[in-house]
Design a protein around this motif. Structure first.
Motif, short mmCIF file in Angstrom:
data_model
loop_
_atom_site.label_atom_id
_atom_site.label_comp_id
_atom_site.label_asym_id
_atom_site.label_seq_id
_atom_site.Cartn_x
_atom_site.Cartn_y
_atom_site.Cartn_z
N ALA A 256 0.84 -1.20 0.00
CA ALA A 256 0.00 0.00 0.00
C ALA A 256 0.87 1.24 0.00
CB ALA A 256 -0.90 0.00 1.24
N PRO A 257 0.35 2.39 -0.50
CA PRO A 257 1.12 3.63 -0.44
C PRO A 257 1.59 3.92 0.98
CG PRO A 257 -0.82 3.92 -1.81
CD PRO A 257 -0.96 2.56 -1.17
N GLY A 258 2.85 4.35 1.10
CA GLY A 258 3.41 4.65 2.41
C GLY A 258 4.13 3.48 3.05
N THR A 259 4.18 2.34 2.35
CA THR A 259 4.88 1.17 2.88
C THR A 259 5.97 0.75 1.91
OG1 THR A 259 3.39 -0.43 1.81
CG2 THR A 259 2.75 0.41 3.99
N GLY A 260 6.90 -0.11 2.39
CA GLY A 260 7.98 -0.57 1.55
C GLY A 260 8.82 -1.60 2.28
N PRO A 261 9.95 -1.99 1.70
CA PRO A 261 10.80 -3.02 2.30
C PRO A 261 11.29 -2.61 3.69
CG PRO A 261 11.49 -2.53 0.04
CD PRO A 261 10.50 -1.49 0.43
N GLY A 262 11.40 -3.60 4.58
CA GLY A 262 11.88 -3.34 5.93
C GLY A 262 13.37 -3.04 5.95
N GLU A 263 13.86 -2.64 7.12
CA GLU A 263 15.26 -2.20 7.23
C GLU A 263 16.23 -3.31 6.86
OE1 GLU A 263 18.27 -0.03 10.43
OE2 GLU A 263 16.20 -0.50 10.99
N ALA A 264 15.98 -4.54 7.32
CA ALA A 264 16.90 -5.64 7.01
C ALA A 264 16.98 -5.88 5.52
CB ALA A 264 16.45 -6.91 7.74
N ALA A 265 15.82 -5.85 4.84
CA ALA A 265 15.81 -6.06 3.39
C ALA A 265 16.51 -4.91 2.67
CB ALA A 265 14.37 -6.19 2.90
#
Length: 410
Positions: free
Chosen positions: A315-324
């Protein structure tokens, strides 16, 4: 136009509460020199306060500015308050034009992360003349779209010129990367597909390899590689597939060539593909990527399947986590042949998810170059590209930040 003495900020991050905006703010808090007056801007003061509270110590006293792309007065005040505005608010075709227009009128330098051909075309048509009058540099595509492509070809052309090898003729970029997608990237693709459905004539614009030329009628018309097609193999045996960003990056590189009076060479033929490796596995991967891209674009372009995809895509405003993000990387190898037959290879590479961690570095250093290196930048204003606005000054900054940009004769 606001006088520099009336500007209370050197650099504003607009969209600081979004996924990439937060990454950019964090990068600047860790890397901007002491004394640079930075502010965070967005629609919600409460969310801006939350972002600021999570920054490294250097960013916790930054000013906060409430602004909304639907409120012209707030955008005017924002643009007039700062020397440089870096915006991560997309899709740019939906939200970006009022922002770039406000910066053009205020004489405020501007940088964005767009990968949208239609937005860059519209922004140039509306804002180039005004920005030239006010002295604003409006710099599009300051992330993985399209800094590695744009700067690599610039460096190749400069090396060929220094060697007396003539202009560039056949140039191809082979991209390799490890990274993910954010909801914002998906939303930008969705917005562009919706624009095509509303006006089918725009297909001709997107299909034009010189769609972003500042003088389309003057283009030499050199035959250009297809943006998409079947898997292919390079002369040294590497399998390749269509590169999802080629349709945008190639237009930016050709725009850079035209803005500089076709200084790279009037016969420049430039294309981009994605490398998938060698042997049977490379061929299988290339076929899978080709089929996957075709299927994804087709599904996004049809309302019933688009609705199903919306349930599973970020969804807009989300993305890969820090580890990724930390495990990501990119490497772009650009092979060029010149007018006299000389051959060169440029390499652009860096660590971190290319669309997010590495992009925060690219946009951050582009914004800092606009804010701090004015006397060293190319003497151009108006609607520009990274190569034409920032050139080798940005190359130096990115090298210092840990990215690789090099050219060798082959």
């Amino acid at each position: 136009m606001a006088a520099d003495g009336a500007r209370t900020h050197d650099l504003v991050v607009y969209g600081a509460t979004g996924f990439v905006g937060r990454l950019l703010a964090r990068y600047l808090a860790g890397h901007a020199p002491e004394g640079v007056r930075i502010a965070l801007a967005g629609r919600s003061r409460a969310r801006l306060e939350e972002v600021r509270a999570g920054l490294p110590a250097a960013g916790r006293d930054w000013a906060l500015v409430e602004a909304d792309s639907t409120d012209p007065d707030s955008l005017r005040a924002l643009a007039e308050s700062t020397r440089v505005l870096a915006t991560t608010v997309g899709p740019y075709a939906r939200y970006g034009l009022p922002v770039v227009e406000a910066c053009a009128r205020a004489g405020t330098h501007y940088a964005d992360l767009t990968g949208e051909v239609l937005f860059v075309r519209d922004a140039g048509e509306r804002c180039d003349a005004v920005a030239r009058e006010t002295g604003a540099r409006l710099v599009h595509a300051c992330g993985y779209d399209s800094i590695p492509s744009d700067l690599s070809v610039l460096l190749l052309a400069r090396r060929a010129e220094a060697d007396g090898a003539g202009g560039l003729r056949d140039v191809q970029l082979v991209a390799s990367a490890r990274g993910g997608f954010s909801g914002g990237t998906i939303d930008s693709l969705r917005a562009q597909l919706e624009a095509l459905q509303e006006d089918p004539a725009l297909h001709r614009v997107l299909g034009d390899p010189f769609a972003l030329s500042p003088d389309r009628a003057a283009e030499p018309g050199t035959r250009q590689p297809r943006d998409a097609g079947l898997p292919t193999r390079t002369p040294d045996g590497r399998w390749t597939a269509p590169f999802v960003m080629a349709q945008f990056n190639t237009r930016i590189v050709r725009r850079s060539n035209a803005l500089q009076g076709w200084a790279y060479g009037p016969g420049l033929s430039y294309g981009e593909v994605m490398g998938t490796g060698r042997g049977p596995l490379g061929a299988l991967t290339a076929g899978g990527i080709t089929a996957g891209l075709l299927g994804a674009v087709s599904a996004m372009g049809w309302a019933p399947t688009r609705g199903l995809l919306d349930r599973v895509l970020p969804a807009p405003g989300t993305g890969p986590g820090e580890a990724a993000r930390e495990k990501g990387w990119f490497r772009m190898v650009v092979d060029a042949t010149t007018e006299d037959g000389s051959r060169y290879r440029a390499t652009a590479a860096g660590r971190g998810d290319p669309g997010y961690a590495a992009t925060a570095v690219m946009l951050g250093e582009a914004a800092l170059a606009l804010a701090l290196d004015d006397d060293r930048l190319p003497g151009r204003t108006g609607s520009l590209t990274p190569a034409t606005a920032l050139g080798e000054v940005l190359v130096e900054r990115l090298r210092a930040a840990g990215h690789t940009y090099e050219v060798t004769a082959v």
